[in-house]
Design an enzyme around this catalytic site. Structure first.
Site, mmCIF file in Angstrom:
data_model
loop_
_atom_site.group_PDB
_atom_site.id
_atom_site.type_symbol
_atom_site.label_atom_id
_atom_site.label_comp_id
_atom_site.label_asym_id
_atom_site.label_seq_id
_atom_site.Cartn_x
_atom_site.Cartn_y
_atom_site.Cartn_z
ATOM 1 N N SER A 98 39.972 20.664 41.523
ATOM 2 C CA SER A 98 38.862 20.614 42.475
ATOM 3 C C SER A 98 39.089 21.624 43.580
ATOM 4 C CB SER A 98 38.811 19.201 43.065
ATOM 5 O OG SER A 98 38.050 19.179 44.244
ATOM 6 N N LYS A 143 45.254 15.897 42.928
ATOM 7 C CA LYS A 143 44.821 17.095 42.177
ATOM 8 C C LYS A 143 45.887 18.187 42.256
ATOM 9 C CE LYS A 143 40.939 15.638 40.596
ATOM 10 N NZ LYS A 143 40.881 15.313 39.174
ATOM 11 N N TYR A 203 43.436 11.895 47.563
ATOM 12 C CA TYR A 203 42.747 12.388 46.360
ATOM 13 C C TYR A 203 43.131 13.846 46.103
ATOM 14 C CZ TYR A 203 38.984 14.511 43.614
ATOM 15 O OH TYR A 203 38.272 15.237 42.685
HETATM 16 P P1 NAD Z 1 33.399 10.184 36.989
HETATM 17 O O1 NAD Z 1 33.965 9.088 37.820
HETATM 18 O O2 NAD Z 1 31.980 10.124 36.616
HETATM 19 O O3 NAD Z 1 34.288 10.356 35.666
HETATM 20 C C1 NAD Z 1 35.658 10.066 35.634
HETATM 21 C C2 NAD Z 1 35.863 9.055 34.507
HETATM 22 O O4 NAD Z 1 37.253 8.735 34.418
HETATM 23 C C3 NAD Z 1 35.120 7.750 34.740
HETATM 24 O O5 NAD Z 1 34.277 7.501 33.624
HETATM 25 C C4 NAD Z 1 36.215 6.690 34.856
HETATM 26 O O6 NAD Z 1 35.827 5.457 34.312
HETATM 27 C C5 NAD Z 1 37.345 7.360 34.094
HETATM 28 N N1 NAD Z 1 38.695 6.923 34.476
HETATM 29 C C6 NAD Z 1 39.238 6.830 35.708
HETATM 30 N N2 NAD Z 1 40.503 6.424 35.646
HETATM 31 C C7 NAD Z 1 40.803 6.245 34.328
HETATM 32 C C8 NAD Z 1 41.956 5.816 33.617
HETATM 33 N N3 NAD Z 1 43.080 5.464 34.244
HETATM 34 N N4 NAD Z 1 41.894 5.767 32.272
HETATM 35 C C9 NAD Z 1 40.765 6.095 31.612
HETATM 36 N N5 NAD Z 1 39.651 6.492 32.234
HETATM 37 C C10 NAD Z 1 39.655 6.574 33.575
HETATM 38 O O7 NAD Z 1 33.721 11.563 37.768
HETATM 39 P P2 NAD Z 1 33.220 13.039 37.473
HETATM 40 O O8 NAD Z 1 32.372 13.461 38.616
HETATM 41 O O9 NAD Z 1 32.705 13.159 36.097
HETATM 42 O O10 NAD Z 1 34.595 13.798 37.621
HETATM 43 C C11 NAD Z 1 35.403 14.121 36.504
HETATM 44 C C12 NAD Z 1 36.673 14.785 36.998
HETATM 45 O O11 NAD Z 1 36.339 15.936 37.761
HETATM 46 C C13 NAD Z 1 37.521 13.890 37.907
HETATM 47 O O12 NAD Z 1 38.871 14.106 37.609
HETATM 48 C C14 NAD Z 1 37.190 14.425 39.291
HETATM 49 O O13 NAD Z 1 38.257 14.212 40.193
HETATM 50 C C15 NAD Z 1 36.975 15.896 39.018
HETATM 51 N N6 NAD Z 1 36.113 16.542 40.019
HETATM 52 C C16 NAD Z 1 34.880 16.018 40.269
HETATM 53 C C17 NAD Z 1 34.077 16.610 41.254
HETATM 54 C C18 NAD Z 1 32.735 16.039 41.589
HETATM 55 O O14 NAD Z 1 32.218 16.335 42.670
HETATM 56 N N7 NAD Z 1 32.096 15.248 40.731
HETATM 57 C C19 NAD Z 1 34.541 17.738 41.957
HETATM 58 C C20 NAD Z 1 35.796 18.256 41.634
HETATM 59 C C21 NAD Z 1 36.576 17.656 40.659
HETATM 60 N N1 UFG Z 2 26.392 15.572 53.397
HETATM 61 C C1 UFG Z 2 25.452 15.139 54.317
HETATM 62 N N2 UFG Z 2 24.937 13.900 54.152
HETATM 63 C C2 UFG Z 2 25.286 13.069 53.138
HETATM 64 C C3 UFG Z 2 26.235 13.528 52.193
HETATM 65 C C4 UFG Z 2 26.776 14.781 52.374
HETATM 66 O O1 UFG Z 2 25.125 15.851 55.269
HETATM 67 O O2 UFG Z 2 24.775 11.951 53.064
HETATM 68 C C5 UFG Z 2 26.953 16.911 53.563
HETATM 69 C C6 UFG Z 2 28.455 16.908 53.741
HETATM 70 O O3 UFG Z 2 28.769 16.748 55.105
HETATM 71 C C7 UFG Z 2 28.831 18.279 53.181
HETATM 72 C C8 UFG Z 2 27.796 18.522 52.082
HETATM 73 O O4 UFG Z 2 26.710 17.635 52.370
HETATM 74 O O5 UFG Z 2 28.667 19.248 54.171
HETATM 75 C C9 UFG Z 2 28.326 18.218 50.686
HETATM 76 O O6 UFG Z 2 28.894 16.920 50.701
HETATM 77 P P1 UFG Z 2 29.353 16.171 49.370
HETATM 78 O O7 UFG Z 2 29.877 14.835 49.798
HETATM 79 O O8 UFG Z 2 28.264 16.202 48.373
HETATM 80 O O9 UFG Z 2 30.502 17.098 48.812
HETATM 81 P P2 UFG Z 2 31.863 17.547 49.507
HETATM 82 O O10 UFG Z 2 31.841 19.022 49.564
HETATM 83 O O11 UFG Z 2 32.136 16.828 50.752
HETATM 84 O O12 UFG Z 2 32.913 16.980 48.461
HETATM 85 C C10 UFG Z 2 33.050 17.533 47.168
HETATM 86 C C11 UFG Z 2 33.540 16.477 46.181
HETATM 87 C C12 UFG Z 2 34.912 15.997 46.583
HETATM 88 C C13 UFG Z 2 35.835 17.161 46.752
HETATM 89 C C14 UFG Z 2 35.237 18.152 47.732
HETATM 90 C C15 UFG Z 2 36.075 19.368 47.901
HETATM 91 O O13 UFG Z 2 32.659 15.375 46.171
HETATM 92 O O14 UFG Z 2 35.422 15.197 45.547
HETATM 93 O O15 UFG Z 2 33.956 18.560 47.247
HETATM 94 O O16 UFG Z 2 36.146 20.057 46.717
HETATM 95 F F1 UFG Z 2 37.030 16.728 47.236
#
Ligand code: NAD
Ligand code: UFG
Length: 337
Positions: free
Chosen positions: A125, A153, A149
């Site tokens: 991430s 990562k 978190y």
């Molecule tokens: P998500 O929660 O939709 O998917 C993650 C899945 O992992 C879930 O279905 C959950 O049930 C499963 N899971 C968690 N712990 C587990 C375990 N111990 N064993 C088996 N399954 C398990 O999240 P996502 O948005 O699809 O994210 C996927 C990956 O990408 C995550 O590792 C997340 O940290 C990373 N990521 C997500 C974002 C984002 O904004 N969505 C940004 C950067 C990185």
């Molecule tokens: N924001 C608002 N109002 C809301 C939600 C978000 O103003 O209700 C703003 C936040 O302050 C930020 C932007 O919208 O400026 C994006 O916010 P998100 O929560 O959608 O995303 P972030 O960038 O904060 O977080 C994402 C992932 C995290 C990861 C992070 C850094 O969700 O898991 O990027 O990579 F850690």
């Protein structure tokens, strides 16, 4: 036909990637403990693609179940999405995050190693850049964990790199995602957060559908063109495509490779609100409030490395992301059944 194991395969990004893998004629087994997802997305994936991924309900902390899976199936590579991802929750429950994300990954790698499956694409991430001083961010920019978190990562990135240093049969791709949003254009699969969304796009779609009253914009005094914070939003289908490219590249470029996956374009919160209103012809009521603790002002990627080395680029702009997120929300007002 290559057989790919997708951990976290029923999750938001996992389900879109399973779909893309099936579309590109990979054989797919998805595992998930269903702690943050349901089985329904895989049924929808089958409906869209006409192809079926195998599913096994397995928790990464259950090493015996993982062992049995690898003993009974020959995988070529693993795409590892499974993990907990809520920053605030990780601050409240750090041990839960260390155990689930780090121990889960160690179990997975142990079992992979034993089975001789040493190709892995990992969901990292942009959070590993902490509060970045300069954007666009390159892969060599300073790294910093600013919450548990993020530390999981960063730690997993180091674990996978050390694994390669100990045994160069490993091929590792560390994909640092920026802000994944949107949904498949069919509106069949999308993001299904529990409770009130933390993230911007699902919050906006829930305001649009009337579940939430108005959007609170966290901070209007950032040093940006309109005072609201800037992020690099990437369509989840472009992101899924990046995983296929990274997977293909494991064979051509052995070793450890690190890629930013974003669009390379920064958009402010107000830019997103305006794009959503324009794309979907509706108004989003909002109120500018105080900054959210821990938020960076500006965070967007330099994606030259992924563009060049993976032969990958994004094809969908912010309006496409807003259109598809809204289409998914309208078709599934309460998320998956
Ligand atoms: P998500 O929660 O939709 O998917 C993650 C899945 O992992 C879930 O279905 C959950 O049930 C499963 N899971 C968690 N712990 C587990 C375990 N111990 N064993 C088996 N399954 C398990 O999240 P996502 O948005 O699809 O994210 C996927 C990956 O990408 C995550 O590792 C997340 O940290 C990373 N990521 C997500 C974002 C984002 O904004 N969505 C940004 C950067 C990185
Ligand atoms: N924001 C608002 N109002 C809301 C939600 C978000 O103003 O209700 C703003 C936040 O302050 C930020 C932007 O919208 O400026 C994006 O916010 P998100 O929560 O959608 O995303 P972030 O960038 O904060 O977080 C994402 C992932 C995290 C990861 C992070 C850094 O969700 O898991 O990027 O990579 F850690």
């Amino acid at each position: 036909m290559k057989h790919i194991l997708v951990t976290g395969g029923t999750g938001f990004i996992g389900s879109h990637t399973v779909l893309e893998l099936l579309n590109q004629n990979y054989r797919v087994t998805a595992i998930d403990n269903l702690s943050n997802s349901k089985l329904e997305p895989l049924k929808r994936v089958e409906k869209i693609s006409g192809k079926r991924a195998q599913f096994r309900k397995i928790d990464l902390l259950d090493i015996k179940a993982l062992d049995d899976l690898f003993a009974s199936t020959n995988f070529d590579s693993v795409i590892h999405f499974a993990g907990l991802k809520a920053v605030g929750e990780s601050v409240e429950h750090p041990l839960r995050y260390y155990k689930n994300n780090i121990s889960g990954t160690v179990n997975l790698c142990e079992v992979m190693s034993k089975a001789g499956v040493k190709n892995i694409v990992f969901s990292s991430s942009a959070t590993v850049y902490g509060d970045p001083e300069i954007s666009p961010i390159i892969e060599e920019s300073p790294l910093q964990a600013v919450n548990p978190y993020g530390r999981t990562k960063l730690t997993i990135e180091y674990i996978l790199q050390e694994l390669y240093h100990a045994d160069d049969a490993w091929n590792v791709s560390l994909l640092r995602y920026f802000n994944p949003v949107g949904a498949h254009e069919s509106g069949e699969i999308g993001e299904d957060p529990n409770g009130i969304p933390n993230n911007l796009m699902p919050y906006i779609t829930q305001v649009a559908i009337g579940k939430l009253q108005e959007l609170s914009i966290f901070g209007g005094d950032y040093p940006t063109h309109d005072g609201t914070a800037i992020r690099d939003y990437i369509h989840v289908c472009d992101l899924a495509d990046g995983h296929i490219k990274a997977l293909e590249n494991l064979d051509n470029n052995p070793g450890v490779a690190i890629y930013n996956l974003g669009t390379g374009k920064g958009s402010s919160v107000l830019d997103v609100v305006k794009a959503f209103e324009k794309a979907n012809k509706l108004k989003i009521p909002y109120n500018i409030t105080t900054r959210r603790e821990g938020d960076a002002a500006i965070c967007y990627a330099n994606v030259t490395k992924a563009n060049n080395n993976l032969n990958w680029k994004t094809n969908r702009n912010l309006e496409n992301m807003c259109r598809d997120a809204w289409n998914w929300q309208q078709k599934n007002p309460d998320g998956y059944p």
